[in-house]
Design an enzyme around this catalytic site. Structure first.
Site, PDB file in Angstrom:
ATOM      1  N   CYS A 110       0.852  -1.186   0.000  1.00 45.34           N
ATOM      2  CA  CYS A 110       0.000   0.000   0.000  1.00 45.34           C
ATOM      3  C   CYS A 110       0.893   1.244   0.000  1.00 45.34           C
ATOM      4  O   CYS A 110       1.902   1.279   0.718  1.00 45.34           O
ATOM      5  CB  CYS A 110      -0.881  -0.032   1.247  1.00 45.34           C
ATOM      6  SG  CYS A 110      -2.004   1.362   1.399  1.00 45.34           S
ATOM      7  N   HIS A 153      -9.225  -3.692  -2.313  1.00 46.39           N
ATOM      8  CA  HIS A 153      -8.227  -2.976  -1.514  1.00 46.39           C
ATOM      9  C   HIS A 153      -8.560  -1.483  -1.469  1.00 46.39           C
ATOM     10  O   HIS A 153      -8.557  -0.871  -0.389  1.00 46.39           O
ATOM     11  CB  HIS A 153      -6.837  -3.205  -2.130  1.00 46.39           C
ATOM     12  CG  HIS A 153      -5.718  -2.495  -1.436  1.00 46.39           C
ATOM     13  ND1 HIS A 153      -4.733  -3.162  -0.761  1.00 46.39           N
ATOM     14  CD2 HIS A 153      -5.425  -1.175  -1.310  1.00 46.39           C
ATOM     15  CE1 HIS A 153      -3.876  -2.276  -0.245  1.00 46.39           C
ATOM     16  NE2 HIS A 153      -4.281  -1.064  -0.578  1.00 46.39           N
ATOM     17  N   GLU A 154      -8.882  -0.904  -2.626  1.00 41.02           N
ATOM     18  CA  GLU A 154      -9.167   0.538  -2.679  1.00 41.02           C
ATOM     19  C   GLU A 154     -10.494   0.883  -1.987  1.00 41.02           C
ATOM     20  O   GLU A 154     -10.588   1.872  -1.274  1.00 41.02           O
ATOM     21  CB  GLU A 154      -9.152   1.049  -4.125  1.00 41.02           C
ATOM     22  CG  GLU A 154      -7.815   0.895  -4.823  1.00 41.02           C
ATOM     23  CD  GLU A 154      -6.623   1.389  -4.011  1.00 41.02           C
ATOM     24  OE1 GLU A 154      -6.737   2.407  -3.298  1.00 41.02           O
ATOM     25  OE2 GLU A 154      -5.563   0.737  -4.081  1.00 41.02           O
ATOM     26  N   HIS A 157     -10.252   1.207   1.682  1.00 39.75           N
ATOM     27  CA  HIS A 157      -9.767   2.518   2.155  1.00 39.75           C
ATOM     28  C   HIS A 157     -10.929   3.479   2.405  1.00 39.75           C
ATOM     29  O   HIS A 157     -10.867   4.318   3.306  1.00 39.75           O
ATOM     30  CB  HIS A 157      -8.813   3.155   1.147  1.00 39.75           C
ATOM     31  CG  HIS A 157      -7.402   2.671   1.250  1.00 39.75           C
ATOM     32  ND1 HIS A 157      -6.655   2.770   2.407  1.00 39.75           N
ATOM     33  CD2 HIS A 157      -6.591   2.091   0.327  1.00 39.75           C
ATOM     34  CE1 HIS A 157      -5.443   2.282   2.188  1.00 39.75           C
ATOM     35  NE2 HIS A 157      -5.386   1.849   0.941  1.00 39.75           N
TER      36      HIS A 157
END
Length: 185
Positions: A110, A153-154, A157
């Site tokens: 990351c 993953h994004e 966030h």
């Protein structure tokens, strides 16, 4: 131009917050920010530009990673079949997912994490994502494997979740149940 100096690092409270939805119609400021996020990813994958500006290569970037708690992500990568995903997304949402899981056999990294975090990160093998693209048009992506991992993953966030939050604390390299490894170069 976004550089590594603009990327907030783990421990910053903005990375632990649930990001705010983008208001419609989308403001010029939000569109401009998303364009800059996408440009960072392109620049970071260009060896000459990355070296000149000391950019770490990335395939995805979420607005909280540049200190903006809004539901925007940018992605720029090819999946394992050579399909290019290069887009900025407003208000991305996972609409459905498989029961089957997957994980990157070399783990995840990351831009907001300056250290190696060993371990497998379980992800859904297939997902369907709905969002608005940079023009504000609705899109729907059905993703599998590597592409599904990047988007999860994004989107994490945007929900205040870091990739290492998913790693098995007692046995980081225990393959997740019902999962196949996804290998990338």
């Amino acid at each position: 131009m976004i550089t590594m100096n603009d990327i907030v690092r783990e421990g910053n409270p903005v990375l632990e917050q649930i990001a705010e939805p983008i208001e419609i119609p989308i403001s010029d400021q939000d569109k401009n920010t998303l364009e800059k996020m996408l440009q960072y990813l392109k620049n970071s994958q260009d060896e000459a530009i990355a070296e000149e500006y000391n950019l770490r290569p990335g395939v995805g970037l979420a607005a909280p990673q540049i200190g903006i708690s809004k539901r925007m992500i940018a992605v720029h990568f090819e999946d394992l079949d050579g399909q290019l995903y290069s887009e900025g997304l407003f208000n991305p949402k996972i609409m459905s997912h498989s029961v089957e899981k997957t994980f990157l056999s070399n783990g995840e990294g990351c831009l907001s994490v300056d250290r190696e975090v060993p371990g497998y990160v379980p992800r859904y093998a297939k997902i369907t994502v709905k969002a608005l693209n940079r023009k504000g048009e609705p899109i729907k992506w059905r993703l599998r494997g590597y592409a599904a991992i990047v988007l999860q993953h994004e989107i994490d966030h945007l929900n205040g979740v870091m990739f290492y939050d998913h790693i098995n604390k007692t046995n980081p390299f225990q393959p997740p149940e019902n999962a196949k490894a996804c290998d990338i170069d």
